[in-house]
Design an enzyme around this catalytic site. Structure first.
Site, short mmCIF file in Angstrom:
data_model
loop_
_atom_site.label_atom_id
_atom_site.label_comp_id
_atom_site.label_asym_id
_atom_site.label_seq_id
_atom_site.Cartn_x
_atom_site.Cartn_y
_atom_site.Cartn_z
N SER A 45 0.86 -1.19 0.00
CA SER A 45 0.00 0.00 0.00
C SER A 45 0.89 1.23 0.00
O SER A 45 2.00 1.20 0.53
CB SER A 45 -0.88 0.00 1.25
OG SER A 45 -1.48 1.26 1.44
N SER A 46 0.39 2.31 -0.55
CA SER A 46 1.18 3.54 -0.54
C SER A 46 1.35 4.11 0.86
O SER A 46 2.19 4.98 1.08
CB SER A 46 0.54 4.60 -1.45
OG SER A 46 -0.78 4.89 -1.03
N CYS A 47 0.60 3.59 1.83
CA CYS A 47 0.75 4.08 3.22
C CYS A 47 2.02 3.56 3.88
O CYS A 47 2.33 3.94 5.01
CB CYS A 47 -0.47 3.74 4.06
SG CYS A 47 -0.52 2.02 4.59
N TYR A 94 -0.94 -0.77 10.23
CA TYR A 94 -1.12 -1.38 8.90
C TYR A 94 0.16 -1.27 8.08
O TYR A 94 0.59 -2.23 7.43
CB TYR A 94 -2.29 -0.69 8.21
CG TYR A 94 -2.62 -1.21 6.83
CD1 TYR A 94 -3.12 -2.50 6.66
CD2 TYR A 94 -2.48 -0.41 5.70
CE1 TYR A 94 -3.46 -2.98 5.40
CE2 TYR A 94 -2.82 -0.88 4.45
CZ TYR A 94 -3.31 -2.16 4.30
OH TYR A 94 -3.63 -2.62 3.05
N LYS A 118 2.58 -4.22 6.38
CA LYS A 118 2.85 -4.29 4.94
C LYS A 118 4.36 -4.24 4.65
O LYS A 118 4.85 -4.93 3.75
CB LYS A 118 2.13 -3.14 4.22
CG LYS A 118 0.63 -3.35 4.11
CD LYS A 118 0.30 -4.58 3.28
CE LYS A 118 -1.19 -4.73 3.03
NZ LYS A 118 -1.48 -5.96 2.26
N HIS A 177 -13.44 4.30 2.67
CA HIS A 177 -12.47 5.34 2.36
C HIS A 177 -13.19 6.56 1.78
O HIS A 177 -14.40 6.56 1.58
CB HIS A 177 -11.43 4.80 1.39
CG HIS A 177 -10.50 3.80 2.02
ND1 HIS A 177 -10.11 2.64 1.38
CD2 HIS A 177 -9.91 3.78 3.23
CE1 HIS A 177 -9.31 1.96 2.17
NE2 HIS A 177 -9.17 2.62 3.30
N ARG A 215 -4.87 13.71 -3.05
CA ARG A 215 -4.76 12.26 -3.12
C ARG A 215 -4.80 11.80 -4.57
O ARG A 215 -5.23 12.51 -5.46
CB ARG A 215 -5.91 11.60 -2.35
CG ARG A 215 -5.90 11.85 -0.84
CD ARG A 215 -4.75 11.15 -0.16
NE ARG A 215 -4.79 11.35 1.29
CZ ARG A 215 -4.20 12.37 1.92
NH1 ARG A 215 -3.52 13.27 1.22
NH2 ARG A 215 -4.26 12.48 3.23
#
Length: 237
Positions: free
Chosen positions: A36-38, A65, A69, A108, A138
């Site tokens: 994920s980009s997070c 999270y 990842k 989301h 975003r």
């Protein structure tokens, strides 16, 4: 993320640890791990390059999270290094599309705004509310494009380097809200609740590396919103 950090880190660690190890034990030739980009630092340079991983502190609201990842990425890389496997890791940006989660509590931003706007239209409400100032930027990727990119990389890519997947194009939450209102056909007022948090100021994936590998996202935001809203209307009840 905010309500269930223990679930997020525990369940994701268990899933990836069991599956990656089982893949190696059973001699799976090729595997793709979805990150994920997070995973990237909260204040990473924009757009975010793959090399930004582990160069700074994470966004505190989703670090459980993100840590899970990142562990999955490192597992894939370690098995590749030690056992010569071909386990690749991709980092998608924010996704949307048919079959999304439209629950107002757990969804989301994009599906939540679409449902809010749709229900404001149905009830004749003079406005609908968007959390925050609307200034954060975003990036949104249509879900079928992610599937296409994953298949493309499974067929053509074997490196341990992580790969960002996205459009490389950002949109402010304010502009997104207005675009959703246009898609829904809602002509009321969009209200911004500035008492609510904005989160990370800007988050866009740098997709230069993916483009160099021969893939770019084919679906623009307007087209994706129309397809998503069509599905939503058919399944609203």
């Amino acid at each position: 993320n905010s309500m269930y950090p223990a679930d997020f880190i525990y369940e994701n660690l268990m899933i990836e640890t069991n599956i990656i190890h089982a893949a190696w034990r059973n001699q799976v030739k090729k595997m793709l791990f979805l990150g994920s980009s997070c995973i990237y630092p909260k204040l990473a340079g924009q757009p975010i390059k793959e090399e930004a991983l582990l160069t700074g502190a994470l966004e505190p609201t989703n670090d459980a999270y993100a840590i899970a990842k990142i562990a999955g990425i490192k597992l894939c890389q370690a098995y590749n290094e030690q056992y010569g496997t071909a386990y690749i890791s991709v980092m998608p940006t924010n996704l949307y599309g048919p079959h999304d989660n439209f629950d107002l509590v757990s969804s989301h931003v994009l599906p939540a705004l679409m449902r809010k706007c749709h229900e404001a239209k149905l009830t004749g409400s003079p406005n609908f509310t968007v959390w925050g100032t609307g200034t954060p930027v975003r990036e949104f990727l249509y879900v079928d494009d992610l599937a296409d990119a994953c298949l493309y990389l499974m067929r053509t890519y074997n490196d341990s380097k992580i790969v960002n997947i996205g459009t490389g194009v950002g949109v402010s939450i304010k502009d997104l809200a207005f675009e959703i209102a246009k898609t829904v056909g809602y002509d009321g007022e969009v209200v911004f609740d500035t008492s609510k948090p904005d989160g990370t100021p800007i988050k866009i994936n740098d997709v230069t590396y993916l483009a160099s590998l021969g893939w770019t996202a084919p679906t623009d935001l307007n087209t994706g919103l129309l397809r998503t809203y069509e599905w939503f209307c058919q399944n609203y009840q």
